[in-house]
Design an enzyme around this catalytic site. Structure first.
Site, short mmCIF file in Angstrom:
data_model
loop_
_atom_site.label_atom_id
_atom_site.label_comp_id
_atom_site.label_asym_id
_atom_site.label_seq_id
_atom_site.Cartn_x
_atom_site.Cartn_y
_atom_site.Cartn_z
N GLN A 210 2.96 9.96 0.98
CA GLN A 210 4.30 9.38 1.12
C GLN A 210 5.23 9.73 -0.04
O GLN A 210 6.44 9.59 0.08
CB GLN A 210 4.19 7.85 1.23
CG GLN A 210 3.51 7.39 2.51
CD GLN A 210 3.35 5.89 2.52
OE1 GLN A 210 2.39 5.37 1.99
NE2 GLN A 210 4.28 5.18 3.10
N HIS B 267 -4.71 2.16 7.39
CA HIS B 267 -3.32 2.64 7.50
C HIS B 267 -3.05 3.73 6.45
O HIS B 267 -2.49 4.79 6.77
CB HIS B 267 -2.37 1.45 7.33
CG HIS B 267 -0.91 1.79 7.29
ND1 HIS B 267 -0.01 1.37 8.25
CD2 HIS B 267 -0.18 2.51 6.39
CE1 HIS B 267 1.20 1.83 7.95
NE2 HIS B 267 1.13 2.52 6.82
N GLU B 268 -3.47 3.46 5.22
CA GLU B 268 -3.21 4.43 4.14
C GLU B 268 -4.08 5.68 4.30
O GLU B 268 -3.62 6.80 4.01
CB GLU B 268 -3.44 3.78 2.77
CG GLU B 268 -2.59 2.54 2.46
CD GLU B 268 -1.11 2.74 2.70
OE1 GLU B 268 -0.63 3.88 2.62
OE2 GLU B 268 -0.42 1.73 2.98
N GLY C 252 0.83 -1.20 0.00
CA GLY C 252 0.00 0.00 0.00
C GLY C 252 0.86 1.25 0.00
O GLY C 252 1.97 1.24 0.54
N HIS D 162 -2.43 8.11 6.52
CA HIS D 162 -1.41 8.94 5.85
C HIS D 162 -2.04 10.20 5.26
O HIS D 162 -1.46 11.29 5.33
CB HIS D 162 -0.73 8.16 4.71
CG HIS D 162 0.37 7.23 5.17
ND1 HIS D 162 1.49 7.68 5.85
CD2 HIS D 162 0.53 5.90 5.02
CE1 HIS D 162 2.28 6.64 6.10
NE2 HIS D 162 1.72 5.56 5.62
N CYS E 228 5.57 0.02 7.25
CA CYS E 228 5.29 1.19 6.41
C CYS E 228 6.51 1.50 5.57
O CYS E 228 7.64 1.47 6.09
CB CYS E 228 4.96 2.39 7.30
SG CYS E 228 4.57 3.90 6.38
N LEU E 229 6.31 1.79 4.30
CA LEU E 229 7.44 2.13 3.42
C LEU E 229 8.14 3.41 3.87
O LEU E 229 9.30 3.63 3.51
CB LEU E 229 6.96 2.26 1.97
CG LEU E 229 6.59 0.92 1.31
CD1 LEU E 229 5.93 1.16 -0.04
CD2 LEU E 229 7.82 0.04 1.16
C1 QAP Z 1 0.89 -0.65 4.99
O1 QAP Z 1 3.00 -1.19 4.15
C2 QAP Z 1 0.52 -1.88 5.78
O2 QAP Z 1 9.55 -2.02 6.76
C3 QAP Z 1 1.67 -0.94 3.75
O3 QAP Z 1 11.58 -2.65 5.14
C4 QAP Z 1 1.48 -2.72 6.32
O4 QAP Z 1 3.66 -1.85 2.14
C5 QAP Z 1 -0.77 -2.18 6.01
C6 QAP Z 1 7.68 -2.40 3.66
C7 QAP Z 1 1.11 -3.84 7.04
C8 QAP Z 1 -1.13 -3.29 6.72
C9 QAP Z 1 -0.20 -4.13 7.23
C10 QAP Z 1 7.98 -2.17 4.99
C11 QAP Z 1 8.73 -2.73 2.82
C12 QAP Z 1 6.32 -2.29 3.14
C13 QAP Z 1 9.28 -2.26 5.46
C14 QAP Z 1 3.93 -1.65 3.29
C15 QAP Z 1 10.32 -2.58 4.60
C16 QAP Z 1 10.05 -2.82 3.28
C17 QAP Z 1 5.28 -1.82 3.86
CO CO Z 2 2.50 3.66 5.61
#
Ligand code: QAP
Ligand code: CO
Length: 171
Positions: free
Chosen positions: A51, A133-134, A46, A137, A91-92
């Site tokens: 972001q 979550h999004e 996401g 943001h 989170c990215l």
């Molecule tokens: C949000 O998160 C989310 O730490 C999206 O080193 C996450 O795409 C919603 C990512 C979990 C629900 C559950 C995170 C990639 C990606 C990192 C992501 C990383 C590399 C996170």
């Molecule tokens: Co995020």
């Protein structure tokens, strides 16, 4: 298409409140394509426009393994929610950090698609978590703000230290 730089916590621009999208033009379609490419490249599930330093109400999500099921939410609003669930979120904008957050279990979201057509979506499980979550943001909120001040400050210090190391290695 292009990869966009992702703002890294604690960048203050992550706290900007996004404005509604009013015009569904070519520039919007390009941003959707670039955000999708950026999310797939990361890889992530996401990404909110906030972001990538674009402060409009736009989210892309893809939970599929094959990365071929892009969900685009423009001007999303939660019109019903129920229950609670804990999920280990990442989170990215906060790479390497995963922490449990409590959110609604079931949500009904109304949004426009990339063409401006309104639709409704019932979500549970990971999709529900990801949309919430999004959407945070877009309100200028990062998931670490649900954690205790102690945990949040540790994450902040770690991120700043890490950014400094990257900066130093590029000299
Ligand atoms: C949000 O998160 C989310 O730490 C999206 O080193 C996450 O795409 C919603 C990512 C979990 C629900 C559950 C995170 C990639 C990606 C990192 C992501 C990383 C590399 C996170
Ligand atoms: Co995020």
């Amino acid at each position: 298409m292009a990869l966009l730089p992702i703002l890294q916590y604690p960048d203050p621009r992550l706290h900007t409140v996004a404005k509604p999208v009013k015009v569904f033009d070519h520039a919007l379609q390009k941003l959707v394509a670039d955000m999708a490419e950026t999310m797939y490249d990361a890889p992530g599930i996401g990404l909110a426009a906030t972001q990538v330093d674009q402060h409009i109400q736009l989210i892309v999500i893809d939970l599929s393994k094959e990365k071929n099921d892009l969900l685009v939410l423009v001007n999303p609003r939660i019109i019903a929610e129920s229950g609670h669930q804990d999920y280990e979120e990442g989170c990215l904008s906060v790479p390497g950090i995963y922490e449990s957050v409590t959110r609604a279990e079931f949500i009904t979201v109304e949004a426009e698609d990339a063409q401006g057509k309104t639709f409704k979506l019932d979500a549970d499980g990971l999709l529900s978590v990801c949309i919430q979550h999004e959407m945070d943001h877009l309100k200028g909120k990062v998931f670490v703000e649900y954690l205790s001040p102690l945990k949040r400050n540790r994450i902040r210090s770690k991120m700043i230290k890490h950014a400094r190391e990257i900066e130093r290695n590029s000299y």
